[in-house]
Design a protein around this motif. Structure first.
Motif, PDB file in Angstrom:
ATOM      1  N   ARG A  18       0.832  -1.198   0.000  1.00  0.00           N
ATOM      2  CA  ARG A  18       0.000   0.000   0.000  1.00  0.00           C
ATOM      3  C   ARG A  18       0.872   1.255   0.000  1.00  0.00           C
ATOM      4  O   ARG A  18       2.094   1.183   0.113  1.00  0.00           O
ATOM      5  N   ASN A  19       0.206   2.401  -0.081  1.00  0.00           N
ATOM      6  CA  ASN A  19       0.950   3.671  -0.076  1.00  0.00           C
ATOM      7  C   ASN A  19       1.076   4.266   1.324  1.00  0.00           C
ATOM      8  O   ASN A  19       1.524   5.388   1.491  1.00  0.00           O
ATOM      9  N   VAL A  20       0.651   3.500   2.335  1.00  0.00           N
ATOM     10  CA  VAL A  20       0.785   3.914   3.731  1.00  0.00           C
ATOM     11  C   VAL A  20       1.216   2.702   4.553  1.00  0.00           C
ATOM     12  O   VAL A  20       1.006   1.555   4.162  1.00  0.00           O
ATOM     13  N   THR A  21       1.809   2.964   5.715  1.00  0.00           N
ATOM     14  CA  THR A  21       2.193   1.873   6.606  1.00  0.00           C
ATOM     15  C   THR A  21       1.049   1.540   7.554  1.00  0.00           C
ATOM     16  O   THR A  21       0.086   2.293   7.687  1.00  0.00           O
ATOM     17  N   LYS A  48      -0.855  -8.815  30.746  1.00  0.00           N
ATOM     18  CA  LYS A  48      -0.257  -7.585  31.276  1.00  0.00           C
ATOM     19  C   LYS A  48       1.086  -7.277  30.618  1.00  0.00           C
ATOM     20  O   LYS A  48       1.449  -6.104  30.422  1.00  0.00           O
ATOM     21  N   THR A  49       1.830  -8.304  30.254  1.00  0.00           N
ATOM     22  CA  THR A  49       3.123  -8.093  29.613  1.00  0.00           C
ATOM     23  C   THR A  49       2.949  -7.341  28.289  1.00  0.00           C
ATOM     24  O   THR A  49       3.688  -6.393  27.985  1.00  0.00           O
ATOM     25  N   ILE A  50       1.950  -7.756  27.499  1.00  0.00           N
ATOM     26  CA  ILE A  50       1.687  -7.096  26.218  1.00  0.00           C
ATOM     27  C   ILE A  50       1.193  -5.667  26.441  1.00  0.00           C
ATOM     28  O   ILE A  50       1.643  -4.728  25.784  1.00  0.00           O
ATOM     29  N   TRP A  51       0.288  -5.505  27.397  1.00  0.00           N
ATOM     30  CA  TRP A  51      -0.260  -4.174  27.675  1.00  0.00           C
ATOM     31  C   TRP A  51       0.843  -3.227  28.153  1.00  0.00           C
ATOM     32  O   TRP A  51       0.933  -2.081  27.696  1.00  0.00           O
ATOM     33  N   ASP A  52       1.700  -3.705  29.021  1.00  0.00           N
ATOM     34  CA  ASP A  52       2.796  -2.873  29.513  1.00  0.00           C
ATOM     35  C   ASP A  52       3.750  -2.509  28.372  1.00  0.00           C
ATOM     36  O   ASP A  52       4.246  -1.373  28.300  1.00  0.00           O
ATOM     37  N   PHE A  53       3.984  -3.471  27.477  1.00  0.00           N
ATOM     38  CA  PHE A  53       4.906  -3.205  26.371  1.00  0.00           C
ATOM     39  C   PHE A  53       4.369  -2.119  25.432  1.00  0.00           C
ATOM     40  O   PHE A  53       5.073  -1.165  25.108  1.00  0.00           O
ATOM     41  N   VAL A  54       3.123  -2.242  24.994  1.00  0.00           N
ATOM     42  CA  VAL A  54       2.604  -1.253  24.043  1.00  0.00           C
ATOM     43  C   VAL A  54       2.511   0.129  24.691  1.00  0.00           C
ATOM     44  O   VAL A  54       2.636   1.149  24.011  1.00  0.00           O
ATOM     45  N   ASN A  55       2.326   0.159  25.988  1.00  0.00           N
ATOM     46  CA  ASN A  55       2.279   1.446  26.683  1.00  0.00           C
ATOM     47  C   ASN A  55       3.656   2.078  26.862  1.00  0.00           C
ATOM     48  O   ASN A  55       3.756   3.256  27.189  1.00  0.00           O
ATOM     49  N   THR A  56       4.718   1.300  26.648  1.00  0.00           N
ATOM     50  CA  THR A  56       6.055   1.909  26.613  1.00  0.00           C
ATOM     51  C   THR A  56       6.294   2.610  25.283  1.00  0.00           C
ATOM     52  O   THR A  56       7.174   3.466  25.176  1.00  0.00           O
ATOM     53  N   LEU A  57       5.509   2.244  24.267  1.00  0.00           N
ATOM     54  CA  LEU A  57       5.675   2.838  22.940  1.00  0.00           C
ATOM     55  C   LEU A  57       4.849   4.106  22.784  1.00  0.00           C
ATOM     56  O   LEU A  57       5.340   5.126  22.290  1.00  0.00           O
ATOM     57  N   VAL A  58       3.577   4.034  23.164  1.00  0.00           N
ATOM     58  CA  VAL A  58       2.670   5.180  23.023  1.00  0.00           C
ATOM     59  C   VAL A  58       1.729   5.222  24.217  1.00  0.00           C
ATOM     60  O   VAL A  58       1.535   4.220  24.914  1.00  0.00           O
ATOM     61  N   PRO A 172      -4.675   4.001  21.078  1.00  0.00           N
ATOM     62  CA  PRO A 172      -3.516   4.898  21.218  1.00  0.00           C
ATOM     63  C   PRO A 172      -3.899   6.363  20.994  1.00  0.00           C
ATOM     64  O   PRO A 172      -4.717   6.676  20.125  1.00  0.00           O
ATOM     65  N   VAL A 173      -3.305   7.237  21.793  1.00  0.00           N
ATOM     66  CA  VAL A 173      -3.420   8.672  21.528  1.00  0.00           C
ATOM     67  C   VAL A 173      -2.706   8.939  20.203  1.00  0.00           C
ATOM     68  O   VAL A 173      -1.568   8.538  20.006  1.00  0.00           O
ATOM     69  N   GLY A 174      -3.398   9.599  19.268  1.00  0.00           N
ATOM     70  CA  GLY A 174      -2.847   9.741  17.918  1.00  0.00           C
ATOM     71  C   GLY A 174      -3.218   8.578  17.023  1.00  0.00           C
ATOM     72  O   GLY A 174      -2.637   8.406  15.939  1.00  0.00           O
ATOM     73  N   CYS A 175      -4.172   7.772  17.482  1.00  0.00           N
ATOM     74  CA  CYS A 175      -4.663   6.593  16.766  1.00  0.00           C
ATOM     75  C   CYS A 175      -3.509   5.599  16.522  1.00  0.00           C
ATOM     76  O   CYS A 175      -2.432   5.722  17.101  1.00  0.00           O
ATOM     77  N   TYR A 176      -3.742   4.626  15.662  1.00  0.00           N
ATOM     78  CA  TYR A 176      -2.754   3.544  15.512  1.00  0.00           C
ATOM     79  C   TYR A 176      -1.538   3.954  14.699  1.00  0.00           C
ATOM     80  O   TYR A 176      -0.500   3.283  14.751  1.00  0.00           O
ATOM     81  N   ASN A 177      -1.631   5.058  13.978  1.00  0.00           N
ATOM     82  CA  ASN A 177      -0.460   5.535  13.249  1.00  0.00           C
ATOM     83  C   ASN A 177       0.695   5.826  14.210  1.00  0.00           C
ATOM     84  O   ASN A 177       1.861   5.590  13.886  1.00  0.00           O
ATOM     85  N   ALA A 178       0.360   6.349  15.393  1.00  0.00           N
ATOM     86  CA  ALA A 178       1.391   6.662  16.382  1.00  0.00           C
ATOM     87  C   ALA A 178       2.114   5.394  16.830  1.00  0.00           C
ATOM     88  O   ALA A 178       3.344   5.380  16.986  1.00  0.00           O
ATOM     89  N   LEU A 179       1.363   4.319  17.010  1.00  0.00           N
ATOM     90  CA  LEU A 179       1.953   3.036  17.407  1.00  0.00           C
ATOM     91  C   LEU A 179       2.820   2.466  16.287  1.00  0.00           C
ATOM     92  O   LEU A 179       3.949   2.006  16.527  1.00  0.00           O
ATOM     93  N   ILE A 180       2.301   2.508  15.064  1.00  0.00           N
ATOM     94  CA  ILE A 180       3.058   1.987  13.919  1.00  0.00           C
ATOM     95  C   ILE A 180       4.355   2.765  13.723  1.00  0.00           C
ATOM     96  O   ILE A 180       5.420   2.188  13.456  1.00  0.00           O
ATOM     97  N   ASP A 181       4.292   4.084  13.867  1.00  0.00           N
ATOM     98  CA  ASP A 181       5.490   4.913  13.705  1.00  0.00           C
ATOM     99  C   ASP A 181       6.568   4.525  14.709  1.00  0.00           C
ATOM    100  O   ASP A 181       7.762   4.506  14.378  1.00  0.00           O
ATOM    101  N   LYS A 182       6.164   4.206  15.928  1.00  0.00           N
ATOM    102  CA  LYS A 182       7.138   3.784  16.935  1.00  0.00           C
ATOM    103  C   LYS A 182       7.752   2.430  16.570  1.00  0.00           C
ATOM    104  O   LYS A 182       8.953   2.209  16.746  1.00  0.00           O
TER     105      LYS A 182
END
Length: 349
Positions: A18-21, A48-58, A172-182
């Motif tokens: 696609r033309n976007v990530t 909790k391990t997964i939740w804690d991890f994604v919250n370290t990103l965004v 995620p704050v900033g929707c999922y684009n913020a997570l993908i960018d990280k």
């Protein structure tokens, strides 16, 4: 995979058709409202391990998904809870609701999807909320569909409006684009490129390749094509602050062509700037016949397709440097948390 590979010191390249990530998580901003381009997504997990991890990103905004179903002119809780039973029959206690459902349950041989559904929730709930919805979703009569499509239907005997029962839920704050960018931070990404059209040359570049596209397409459909389901969205920008008062309303009646209506600003309930806007974005979601020119969004895990997929896995197991991962490559449904758990387990090994 990219994130953990880089953490392990690997050099990575991401090739995106696609033309976007972000794949199906991609969010588009329309009038400052984040629109989940490929249908609504809520991150939910008990891990909790997964939740804690994604919250370290965004940063995540807590979000409790509470969709509704509209039948005729009446709104019902979409999950089968005490609210649903009260709205449908007027019962007020779990004992009354259980008695009503047990009396209506199908108890004979299970021949088709209708038998299966009624064996879980009884005839009233099945006819009101499921029969038409299934016929729209599969574009076939429920009596012509195999029972294993619905392995289980929960009935929840408490007054609960939540769709998910997971401990951790949010967007995620900033929707999922913020997570993908990280996850793609400091990574070389090539957009608008079909890996399969130059598969041999790209394969030579890497020691390992994580392939997330359709497995049957990877092997040029040598074992006949797999089947997929897809949907289409009719999106509208409306000059009003609030259209339907909630994120999602499902329409199970067969006579209504769309299956649900999504209003995106309600996925950001704590964003005051978004909420006070006199604009809203809604989309009407329709089941669409799939072909090669359309997005393959959901595998059709009936017996025929699963048997075909097993033949492709025999080929995949012989690959020395290709790893098949994801909904299309593994021909199964994944939630976002499932994907994180699978990748984290893979790297833990």
């Amino acid at each position: 995979f990219n994130y953990f590979a880089k953490k392990a010191g690997k050099k990575t390249l991401v090739i995106e058709k696609r033309n976007v990530t972000g794949g199906n998580l991609y969010c588009e901003k329309i009038d400052d409202i984040f629109v989940h381009k490929y249908g609504p997504h809520i991150f939910h997990t008990n891990n909790k391990t997964i939740w804690d991890f994604v919250n370290t990103l965004v940063e995540f905004t807590p979000f409790n998904y509470q969709p509704l179903s509209k039948v005729k002119k009446k709104l019902y809780n979409h999950q089968f809870t005490m609210w649903t039973f009260n709205q449908l029959w007027g019962v007020t206690t779990p004992e009354q609701a259980r008695k009503k459902i047990n009396k209506q349950k199908h108890r004979g041989e299970i021949y088709d999807l209708q038998d299966q559904g009624r064996s879980f929730v009884g005839k009233d709930i099945y006819k009101t909320f499921l029969k038409g919805y299934i016929q729209k979703e599969w574009k076939r009569d429920d009596e012509d569909l195999p029972p294993f499509i619905i392995p289980y239907l929960p009935t929840i005997y408490r007054y609960d409006t939540s769709y998910f029962n997971d401990t951790y839920q949010g967007i995620p704050v900033g929707c999922y684009n913020a997570l993908i960018d990280k996850l793609l931070n400091d990574t070389e990404v090539i957009l608008n490129v079909d890996f399969l059209k130059n598969k041999e040359n790209y394969t030579k570049l890497a020691d390992k390749i994580i392939y997330t596209g359709k497995i049957d397409e990877f092997y040029n459909y040598v074992n006949t094509p797999l089947e997929y389901r897809t949907v289409k969205w009719d999106m509208k920008v409306l000059n009003k602050d609030n259209f339907q008062g909630t994120t999602v309303i499902h329409y199970p009646e067969k006579k209504i062509p769309y299956i649900r209506v999504i209003e995106y600003k309600h996925f950001e309930p704590y964003n005051k700037e978004v909420q006070k806007k006199n604009k809203t974005v809604v989309s009407y979601e329709y089941v669409d016949d799939w072909n090669e020119d359309k997005e393959a969004l959901y595998p059709i895990n009936d017996q025929r397709n699963n048997n075909v997929y097993l033949k492709y896995t025999e080929l995949a197991e012989k690959e020395k440097k290709i790893i098949f991962k994801g909904r299309l490559a593994e021909y199964k449904y994944y939630t976002m948390a499932d994907v994180f758990e699978d990748v984290m387990n893979y790297f833990a090994k």
